[in-house]
Structure formats: C-alpha cells, structure tokens
Design an enzyme around this catalytic site. Structure first.
Site, short mmCIF file in Angstrom:
data_model
loop_
_atom_site.label_atom_id
_atom_site.label_comp_id
_atom_site.label_asym_id
_atom_site.label_seq_id
_atom_site.Cartn_x
_atom_site.Cartn_y
_atom_site.Cartn_z
N HIS A 1 5.45 -2.38 11.42
CA HIS A 1 4.96 -3.74 11.18
C HIS A 1 5.40 -4.74 12.24
CE1 HIS A 1 3.31 -2.19 7.61
NE2 HIS A 1 4.34 -2.31 6.81
N HIS B 1 -0.04 -7.48 3.36
CA HIS B 1 0.85 -6.51 2.70
C HIS B 1 1.20 -6.95 1.27
CE1 HIS B 1 3.93 -3.45 2.30
NE2 HIS B 1 3.74 -3.04 3.55
N GLU C 1 -3.54 -1.79 2.12
CA GLU C 1 -3.50 -2.45 3.42
C GLU C 1 -4.68 -1.98 4.26
OE1 GLU C 1 0.72 -1.91 4.91
OE2 GLU C 1 0.80 -0.92 2.95
#
Length: 370
Positions: free
Chosen positions: A127, A196, A332
C-alpha cells in the site's frame, strides 16, 4: 401551455432536483500528531449518510438502512484521528497508494531503470510503503453531492518517480456511494489506487462476516506465494475460490487448502470477467441477518477480497467493540498486485499527458427475509 403553467412546472422540476441532491457539510476533525488540521465532510442523501475525512481520504462511517428501515453504520473505523494514527496496519476506510496492494521486494523497473521503494510487510512493499497515501492529509473540496479529495505526491516520494496528482471524488446518490479517481503524472511512474474500507453489513461492531453471502463474477484469480505475491493466474473452478455462485463466506474458509492457509482466509485478487474501463460487477454481498445487500461495480480489472484475517482484537472501534478476526471484509477494486513485475498483467504504468480515470460504485439495497 400558458406562461404561468410553464413557470409552475419549472419550479416543480427545480424542487425535485433540489430534493434529490445530497447535502454536504464540513467540520473540524482534530489534528494529526504533527499538528496538521483534519476536516471531515458529511454527505447526506436522505437515504444514506457518508462521512469522509481528509486524513487518508478515509470513509469514517457509512450509514444505510436495513430491511426494517433501521439505519446502521456498515464500515469499520474509529472516532478520532489519534486512533487512526495509532493503528498503522489496518488501513480502515482509506485510499491506499501510490501503489495499493503489494510490490515484490519493493522493486520494479521502468524503461530498464530499477526503482526501490520501502518494504513494510514481510519484506514486500504494501500500500505504498511506510508513508503511503493513507497516512497523509489530503485537500478536501465540496462538490455537488459530495467531496473531492486531492493529493499531490512529489517526485521521489517513497522512491516513486514523477510528481503524481490524485483526485478522488466521493458522491452519494440515494444509498449509492461512488468514487471517481483521476491520476496524472509529469514523469512515467506506476500507480494502483483503491479504497480500503472494511464492510460488515450487519453493522460495525456486530461480530463476524462469515455468515454473509458473496458472489464474485470471476472465473480466475491470482494465487500467491507465502508472502502474498502473485505467482500467475489460475482458474477458480474446483477450488474454494469459486464464488461465481452465491456462497456463504465461511463455508470453505477453513478447508485444507494451501492458499487459504497462507493468507489465513481469503486475501487474494480475483480477475474479473468484465471489460476493463467499462463498468461491470465486481462483487455482491448479502447479509441474511439485516437484509442489506451490497453490490460493487467498477471499471477496474480486479478485486481483492479480504476477510479481515489479520484483525486480532488489538483495537476497539467506533462502538467500543473489539475488532477480532473476520470482523469486516474488504472489496478493493484494483489493477493486480505486483503488476510491474508481471508483463502478462494489465499495465499499471501512468504516463505524462495520459491521465487515468477509474470508477468504483458501492450500491446498497435490501431484501426481504427468506
């Protein structure tokens, strides 16, 4: 038609349009540890309410009705910026980037030049690295029916090339939350942006999501190594990863399957059957308890279905309930993990003068008790 009747009809249509438009308010939401002010935007449509804050461009709450009309918050999260900052690893509600999901060993190449970004997850970059977009304060701006969040990531930020600008527009229409992304750069880079949020259709803090029912229209998925890096693309047929028909999430999650063992449940990318760049269904989740149904549509080629396997009861959420394993699920929408290192995957290159647009829509409905 008389002049008076024409005026009356114009006023009627104007009143209807105004009634259908969501209201947006802005308020302070505290400060980060370094003193940066954080704001929160509340979007109210009459059928739902979404609260989006500038720290991480996060969905803090999303309230929708159940089958009996009782409104409940269906996303996990906290009541303060301090609590979000104290939790560096769940990414509740945030927009993650510059590269959402994983990059193997934090390494990729563009035009033969190798780049290295911080590793923060079992020797991999997750991420965006140690200071991803989820940990930065975005700039918010009220727009019709919602808020536009903007973040400028400078050239060299976390080791990524190019100054990249991200716009994320959150709008609420009825019980539908829509996110429109626009990415641009002044130098070729890699980018993979997603939201998320963790969903629990029975309500935040209500327990496990294992009894909810999911459908994912994908005939293939990307299996992973022990550090959750894709190994390629394989069919879901005959595996616990086949959700082409509605299936209770917990039905096969404990099967003796190596992929389930590696992730502690589901934490994989599904290769969606729809056409990239065109809105298509990514997933449908049904909650027999509340009657809520979530349908996710997207222009992205993949979706990461994650069953909250790493939630371990460390943190308490907005209701004071402990977030234990499987307390929420993530959907996601994305390009695939580690795409820069897999030439056969859809490219995540972002080039100057070629902005990338994508859309993901979360639609909430209800169904009668069966």
């Amino acid at each position: 038609m008389t002049w008076a009747r024409a005026i009356l009809l114009t006023m009627t249509f104007s009143t209807i349009a105004t009634a259908l438009q969501a209201s947006v308010t802005k308020a302070p939401f505290g400060k980060t540890q370094d003193g940066t002010p954080v704001e929160i935007y509340t979007i109210t449509s009459g059928k739902a309410e979404a609260r989006i804050m500038t720290y991480g461009a996060r969905v803090v709450s999303l309230k929708v009705p159940d089958r009996d009309g009782k409104v409940g918050d269906v996303v996990l999260g906290y009541n303060s910026v301090a609590e979000y900052q104290a939790d560096p690893s769940t990414y509740f509600g945030s927009i993650v980037g510059r590269y959402g999901n994983r990059l193997a060993k934090g390494t990729f190449a563009i035009d033969g030049k190798e780049y290295h970004v911080p590793v923060n997850n079992n020797g991999q970059s997750l991420h965006g690295g140690t200071l991803g977009f989820d940990k930065l304060v975005w700039t918010g701006k009220e727009i019709p029916d919602g808020v536009e969040m903007t973040l400028v990531s400078k050239d060299g930020d976390m080791g990524y090339p190019g100054t990249m600008t991200t716009h994320a527009k959150y709008t609420l229409h009825g019980a539908t939350l829509r996110i429109d992304y626009t990415l641009s750069t002044d130098k070729t880079t890699v980018a993979n942006i997603t939201n998320h949020s963790y969903f629990n259709l029975s309500g935040d803090g209500s327990g496990s999501i294992l009894d909810e029912i999911i459908t994912i229209p994908a005939s293939r998925y990307t299996p992973v190594t022990p550090v959750l890096i894709p190994t390629g693309i394989e069919p879901v047929a005959g595996t616990p990863f086949d959700f082409t028909k509605p299936t209770v999430i917990g039905k096969r999650i404990d099967e003796a399957n190596e992929q389930l063992k590696i992730a502690g449940g589901y934490d994989h990318n599904w290769v969606l059957n729809g056409q990239m760049g065109v809105l298509h269904e990514a997933a449908k989740v049904e909650d027999p308890k509340s009657g809520r149904v979530l349908t996710v549509t997207t222009t992205e080629p993949g979706v990461q279905f994650y069953t909250g396997n790493f939630l371990d009861g460390t943190f308490k959420g907005k209701t004071g309930a402990v977030y234990a394993k499987h307390a929420g699920l993530c959907l996601e929408t994305q390009h695939f993990p580690d795409s820069p290192n897999h030439p056969s995957f859809p490219s995540t290159l972002l080039k100057p003068g070629q902005p990338r647009h994508s859309t993901t829509i979360f639609t909430f409905t209800t169904e009668a008790k069966k």
